[in-house]
Design an enzyme around this catalytic site. Structure first.
Site, PDB file in Angstrom:
ATOM      1  N   SER A   1       0.833  -1.204   0.000  1.00 46.91           N
ATOM      2  CA  SER A   1       0.000   0.000   0.000  1.00 46.91           C
ATOM      3  C   SER A   1       0.866   1.251   0.000  1.00 46.91           C
ATOM      4  O   SER A   1       1.982   1.265   0.543  1.00 46.91           O
ATOM      5  CB  SER A   1      -0.904   0.020   1.234  1.00 46.91           C
ATOM      6  OG  SER A   1      -1.911  -0.953   1.141  1.00 46.91           O
TER       7      SER A   1
ATOM      8  N   ALA B   1       6.949  -1.893  -4.103  1.00 49.05           N
ATOM      9  CA  ALA B   1       6.918  -1.216  -2.809  1.00 49.05           C
ATOM     10  C   ALA B   1       5.926  -0.055  -2.782  1.00 49.05           C
ATOM     11  O   ALA B   1       5.294   0.289  -3.793  1.00 49.05           O
ATOM     12  CB  ALA B   1       8.317  -0.735  -2.459  1.00 49.05           C
ATOM     13  N   HIS B   2       5.806   0.571  -1.621  1.00 45.85           N
ATOM     14  CA  HIS B   2       4.836   1.640  -1.408  1.00 45.85           C
ATOM     15  C   HIS B   2       5.091   2.834  -2.326  1.00 45.85           C
ATOM     16  O   HIS B   2       6.219   3.188  -2.612  1.00 45.85           O
ATOM     17  CB  HIS B   2       4.847   2.090   0.054  1.00 45.85           C
ATOM     18  CG  HIS B   2       6.156   2.652   0.525  1.00 45.85           C
ATOM     19  ND1 HIS B   2       7.233   1.875   0.858  1.00 45.85           N
ATOM     20  CD2 HIS B   2       6.547   3.934   0.703  1.00 45.85           C
ATOM     21  CE1 HIS B   2       8.233   2.637   1.234  1.00 45.85           C
ATOM     22  NE2 HIS B   2       7.857   3.894   1.139  1.00 45.85           N
ATOM     23  N   ASN B   3       3.985   3.418  -2.781  1.00 45.96           N
ATOM     24  CA  ASN B   3       3.969   4.645  -3.602  1.00 45.96           C
ATOM     25  C   ASN B   3       4.498   4.458  -5.016  1.00 45.96           C
ATOM     26  O   ASN B   3       4.600   5.433  -5.760  1.00 45.96           O
ATOM     27  CB  ASN B   3       4.768   5.782  -2.943  1.00 45.96           C
ATOM     28  CG  ASN B   3       4.242   6.157  -1.583  1.00 45.96           C
ATOM     29  OD1 ASN B   3       3.119   5.823  -1.225  1.00 45.96           O
ATOM     30  ND2 ASN B   3       5.059   6.852  -0.806  1.00 45.96           N
TER      31      ASN B   3
ATOM     32  N   SER C   1       8.285   4.689  -4.209  1.00 49.90           N
ATOM     33  CA  SER C   1       8.106   5.991  -4.862  1.00 49.90           C
ATOM     34  C   SER C   1       8.761   6.097  -6.238  1.00 49.90           C
ATOM     35  O   SER C   1       9.008   7.199  -6.726  1.00 49.90           O
ATOM     36  CB  SER C   1       8.614   7.125  -3.962  1.00 49.90           C
ATOM     37  OG  SER C   1       7.907   7.133  -2.736  1.00 49.90           O
TER      38      SER C   1
END
Length: 363
Positions: A237, A258-260, A278
């Site tokens: 998430s 991974a996140h973002n 990210s």
């Protein structure tokens, strides 16, 4: 199930020849094919195995001389692997999950279940979840609070869709896949050794009060249409905004997003790919097995990264890369050739040094 040669040819958009009414019940490699199999010999090298088997029909390349191979029938294809996609789709009998909602499944009253949905044994569908029409939820799956999955999705056994994730139509998740796990996002009260290392890019670091504090994941995950996620792969998430996976992406086993992260459409990731937080991945990007992508960077459209590549910086659109760090593939291959020559070069330099030393002594 049984199929005529003509029916298979029609389904894969190919040309049938010979006894097109011949019936087959399965597909096999040429050397192991029986009389009721269609042999897959779509290259001349593969066809060499036909005499070892007993196939009466084969799927061959477009201009193959099938009669000289002793076959009764043939299917002649332009694009072998495209034809194989159609053939395997026809013959796939599935996992045998059955139909309907199993009595041991647990569905919360506020969940919305579409028409013709299958829910397997011991599956759980949480409060406010929405399951689209014609979905198959396999045994022991978990669908969290307010999660959504579009029409015609298939979750194989043990898949986990965590709270608030949004999944498009025709999603396929292989066993053990997880969408919406918390991101690996932590901070320390004091400046961490990671921050020190990033600032210095080398040198010594110290760990003063390095106890990790979780940054919670509020952003969930948005997955587009026609996405497939491999076994034991995970999409984390986002922290504040959602992690995004575009339409048509195919992600292999044991991958981690991974996140973002934001992934464009129609990307293909082979096994053990890891994309750090990210990072933005463009459209039609192909990442080979064990490719790693650093955080907070961008990979342009149509990039192809060979297996084992480590992407540590921004990659422009259309580039083909390889190596650690990832550079243009031709540059990497030339560098590799030069590296292999280094031992011989050192021997030559040593011999030259010895010759010069003797020459100096003679003078």
């Amino acid at each position: 199930m049984s199929y005529t040669i003509q029916a298979i040819a029609d389904a894969v958009g190919a040309t049938a020849a010979g006894d097109t009414a011949l019936i087959v019940t399965g597909a096999a490699e040429p050397a192991s094919a029986g009389p009721d199999d269609i042999a897959l010999a779509m290259k001349p090298d593969f066809a060499k195995g036909l005499p070892e088997g007993r196939a009466r029909a084969a799927m061959l390349w477009e201009d193959a001389d099938w009669q000289s191979m002793g076959l009764s029938a043939a299917i002649l294809v332009k694009r072998p692997r495209v034809a194989m996609a159609g053939l395997t789709r026809m013959m796939d009998t599935g996992q045998g999950y059955g139909r309907g909602i199993h009595p041991t499944a647990m569905i919360e009253p506020s969940a919305t279940i579409g028409t013709d949905v299958t829910v397997g044994p011991m599956a759980y569908i949480g409060p406010g979840a929405k399951i689209g029409d014609n979905c198959v939820i396999g045994p022991q799956c978990y669908i969290g609070t307010d999660a959504e999955i579009g029409t015609d999705g298939t979750l194989h056994s043990g898949v986990r869709l965590m709270a608030r994730v949004k999944i498009g139509a025709r999603f396929i998740a292989q066993p053990g896949a997880v969408v919406g796990s918390d991101g690996h996002s932590f901070v320390t009260a004091e400046v961490s050794t990671v921050e020190q290392a990033r600032a210095s890019l080398g040198g010594d670091v110290t760990a003063e009060g390095q106890s990790w504090i979780r940054i919670h994941s509020l952003g969930a995950v948005i997955v587009g249409d026609d996405v497939e996620l491999g076994a034991n792969s995970c999409i984390d998430s986002g922290t504040i905004r959602p992690t995004e996976v575009g339409n048509g992406c195919k992600i292999d086993n044991l991958c981690h997003v991974a996140h973002n992260v934001k992934i464009g459409r129609d990307c293909l990731f082979a096994a053990l790919v890891g994309v750090a937080g990210s990072t933005v991945i463009g459209n039609n990007v192909i990442l080979g097995g064990q490719v790693g992508v650093t955080d907070n960077t961008t990979v342009g459209d149509n990039v192809v990264a060979g297996g084992g590549t480590k992407i540590l910086n921004k990659i422009p659109a259309g580039r083909v890369i390889l190596g650690y760090p990832g550079v243009k593939m031709d540059t990497h291959l030339e560098t590799y050739k030069l590296q292999r020559r280094l031992p011989r070069l050192f021997e030559q330099v040593a011999a030259l040094q010895k010759a010069v030393f003797k020459s100096d002594q003679n003078d």
